[in-house]
Design a protein around this motif. Sequence first.
Motif, PDB file in Angstrom:
ATOM      1  N   UNK A 194      61.795  28.269  34.383  1.00  0.00           N
ATOM      2  CA  UNK A 194      63.056  27.951  33.350  1.00  0.00           C
ATOM      3  C   UNK A 194      64.139  27.983  34.325  1.00  0.00           C
ATOM      4  N   UNK A 195      64.358  28.979  35.410  1.00  0.00           N
ATOM      5  CA  UNK A 195      65.342  29.069  36.202  1.00  0.00           C
ATOM      6  C   UNK A 195      65.588  27.689  36.992  1.00  0.00           C
ATOM      7  N   UNK A 196      64.330  27.271  37.495  1.00  0.00           N
ATOM      8  CA  UNK A 196      64.542  26.272  38.549  1.00  0.00           C
ATOM      9  C   UNK A 196      64.498  24.968  37.854  1.00  0.00           C
ATOM     10  N   UNK A 197      63.535  24.847  36.809  1.00  0.00           N
ATOM     11  CA  UNK A 197      63.357  23.410  36.294  1.00  0.00           C
ATOM     12  C   UNK A 197      63.625  23.242  34.630  1.00  0.00           C
ATOM     13  N   UNK A 198      64.030  24.493  34.179  1.00  0.00           N
ATOM     14  CA  UNK A 198      64.123  24.270  32.528  1.00  0.00           C
ATOM     15  C   UNK A 198      65.161  23.011  32.018  1.00  0.00           C
ATOM     16  N   UNK A 199      66.090  22.646  32.644  1.00  0.00           N
ATOM     17  CA  UNK A 199      66.906  21.680  32.218  1.00  0.00           C
ATOM     18  C   UNK A 199      66.508  20.470  32.424  1.00  0.00           C
ATOM     19  N   UNK A 200      65.556  20.286  33.508  1.00  0.00           N
ATOM     20  CA  UNK A 200      64.961  18.903  33.834  1.00  0.00           C
ATOM     21  C   UNK A 200      63.916  18.858  32.734  1.00  0.00           C
ATOM     22  N   UNK A 201      63.219  19.839  32.517  1.00  0.00           N
ATOM     23  CA  UNK A 201      62.081  19.637  31.439  1.00  0.00           C
ATOM     24  C   UNK A 201      62.523  19.477  30.079  1.00  0.00           C
ATOM     25  N   UNK A 202      63.447  19.842  29.737  1.00  0.00           N
ATOM     26  CA  UNK A 202      64.415  19.866  28.421  1.00  0.00           C
ATOM     27  C   UNK A 202      64.608  18.229  28.215  1.00  0.00           C
ATOM     28  N   UNK A 203      65.014  17.634  29.304  1.00  0.00           N
ATOM     29  CA  UNK A 203      65.402  16.440  29.379  1.00  0.00           C
ATOM     30  C   UNK A 203      64.416  15.238  29.439  1.00  0.00           C
ATOM     31  N   UNK A 204      63.226  15.566  29.190  1.00  0.00           N
ATOM     32  CA  UNK A 204      62.208  14.688  29.510  1.00  0.00           C
ATOM     33  C   UNK A 204      61.760  13.704  28.143  1.00  0.00           C
ATOM     34  N   UNK A 205      62.090  14.432  27.084  1.00  0.00           N
ATOM     35  CA  UNK A 205      61.933  13.625  25.811  1.00  0.00           C
ATOM     36  C   UNK A 205      60.581  14.310  25.157  1.00  0.00           C
ATOM     37  N   UNK A 206      60.034  15.296  25.568  1.00  0.00           N
ATOM     38  CA  UNK A 206      59.137  15.899  24.459  1.00  0.00           C
ATOM     39  C   UNK A 206      59.598  16.841  23.224  1.00  0.00           C
ATOM     40  N   UNK A 207      58.877  16.860  22.237  1.00  0.00           N
ATOM     41  CA  UNK A 207      59.363  17.772  21.408  1.00  0.00           C
ATOM     42  C   UNK A 207      59.316  19.112  21.761  1.00  0.00           C
ATOM     43  N   UNK A 208      58.358  19.461  22.597  1.00  0.00           N
ATOM     44  CA  UNK A 208      58.285  20.978  23.169  1.00  0.00           C
ATOM     45  C   UNK A 208      57.456  20.711  24.400  1.00  0.00           C
ATOM     46  N   UNK A 209      57.450  21.775  25.266  1.00  0.00           N
ATOM     47  CA  UNK A 209      56.521  21.944  26.370  1.00  0.00           C
ATOM     48  C   UNK A 209      56.120  23.410  26.317  1.00  0.00           C
ATOM     49  N   UNK A 210      54.723  23.753  26.199  1.00  0.00           N
ATOM     50  CA  UNK A 210      54.277  24.913  26.472  1.00  0.00           C
ATOM     51  C   UNK A 210      53.352  25.265  27.205  1.00  0.00           C
ATOM     52  N   UNK A 211      53.426  26.488  27.995  1.00  0.00           N
ATOM     53  CA  UNK A 211      52.420  26.972  29.034  1.00  0.00           C
ATOM     54  C   UNK A 211      51.325  27.801  27.983  1.00  0.00           C
ATOM     55  N   UNK A 212      50.041  27.418  27.793  1.00  0.00           N
ATOM     56  CA  UNK A 212      49.088  28.017  26.940  1.00  0.00           C
ATOM     57  C   UNK A 212      48.096  28.621  27.622  1.00  0.00           C
ATOM     58  N   UNK A 213      48.185  29.961  27.448  1.00  0.00           N
ATOM     59  CA  UNK A 213      47.254  30.806  28.459  1.00  0.00           C
ATOM     60  C   UNK A 213      46.280  31.602  27.498  1.00  0.00           C
ATOM     61  N   UNK A 214      45.837  32.685  27.827  1.00  0.00           N
ATOM     62  CA  UNK A 214      44.940  33.562  27.260  1.00  0.00           C
ATOM     63  C   UNK A 214      45.869  33.934  25.602  1.00  0.00           C
ATOM     64  N   UNK A 215      45.192  34.491  24.941  1.00  0.00           N
ATOM     65  CA  UNK A 215      45.923  35.289  23.467  1.00  0.00           C
ATOM     66  C   UNK A 215      47.135  35.991  24.153  1.00  0.00           C
ATOM     67  N   UNK A 216      48.428  36.126  23.663  1.00  0.00           N
ATOM     68  CA  UNK A 216      49.610  36.509  23.876  1.00  0.00           C
ATOM     69  C   UNK A 216      50.285  36.032  25.119  1.00  0.00           C
ATOM     70  N   UNK A 217      49.673  34.854  25.646  1.00  0.00           N
ATOM     71  CA  UNK A 217      50.286  34.367  26.712  1.00  0.00           C
ATOM     72  C   UNK A 217      50.481  32.912  26.416  1.00  0.00           C
ATOM     73  N   UNK A 218      51.230  32.597  25.383  1.00  0.00           N
ATOM     74  CA  UNK A 218      51.518  31.209  24.848  1.00  0.00           C
ATOM     75  C   UNK A 218      53.165  31.350  25.013  1.00  0.00           C
ATOM     76  N   UNK A 219      53.620  30.672  25.965  1.00  0.00           N
ATOM     77  CA  UNK A 219      55.247  30.688  26.183  1.00  0.00           C
ATOM     78  C   UNK A 219      55.976  29.310  26.323  1.00  0.00           C
ATOM     79  N   UNK A 220      57.033  28.844  25.508  1.00  0.00           N
ATOM     80  CA  UNK A 220      57.841  27.653  25.710  1.00  0.00           C
ATOM     81  C   UNK A 220      58.361  27.628  27.017  1.00  0.00           C
ATOM     82  N   UNK A 221      58.427  26.257  27.717  1.00  0.00           N
ATOM     83  CA  UNK A 221      59.075  25.930  28.521  1.00  0.00           C
ATOM     84  C   UNK A 221      60.230  24.941  28.469  1.00  0.00           C
ATOM     85  N   UNK A 222      60.163  24.293  27.194  1.00  0.00           N
ATOM     86  CA  UNK A 222      61.305  23.498  26.737  1.00  0.00           C
ATOM     87  C   UNK A 222      60.921  22.947  25.244  1.00  0.00           C
TER      88      UNK A 222
END
Length: 223
Positions: A194-222
């Motif tokens: 998020x610190x390095x690339x969050x603004x770039x990711x938010x501008x790509x055009x996806x509705x959202x981008x998520x990192x999907x890990x094990x339970x309790x480790x699902x995190x939005x990136x944009x």
Amino acid sequence: MDPSAVAPHDQPPVHYVSDGDHAVGSEEVTVGKAGPGEAQGIRHIRNGRSAGADIDAAGTITSEIEGPPTPKAERELRTAQRLVEHLNSQCGQWGSVELTSSDARIEGGIDATALDERGGPPLKIQTTVVERDAWQILSRVGTHASEQQLEAAAETVRQAILDKQHHPKHGIVLALDATDAVTTALPRVAEEFGNRHGAWAAGLGYDAIWIVGPPSFVTPLAP
């Protein structure tokens, strides 16, 4: 392991989580929970496959995976299901996940969908693995270990997104699969990204981008 067990003084406290996953069998996750600047880690075991990742205060990540790679269709279904389960836990009302036809994948870049039980448009999910090098090695020798710095892990996430740059984005949620190779599911990796690339990711055009890990480790990136 006793959930109330106290870790040694030089290790973060450990929280034990068990989660029944109806689609792919049972799994167990051991999570190293820590405050800012302290080590943290993930341990994940499912169906004979184990993975772990730890990060120290200096930002060095060590990881290991043992077991065969997950088949592609199973991996895509599990990633989409875990994302939907997380969204539903946050007041979403999405129905069962279904993998799409080959035509939908080729023409629309959509790997899975879930109907909106409130009558709105369906959730359209595009999935991709993050740690591709790890899976290539696993397919040959059945085990993989690595050491990298935090910024390199964030760059791996960025490259995984770039690999989808020519696929449709509008109206689509990109789910980055970190369910087995769990390095990029570490919370500090998402923070660094998020610190390095969050603004770039938010501008790509996806509705959202998520990192999907094990339970309790699902995190939005944009966004």
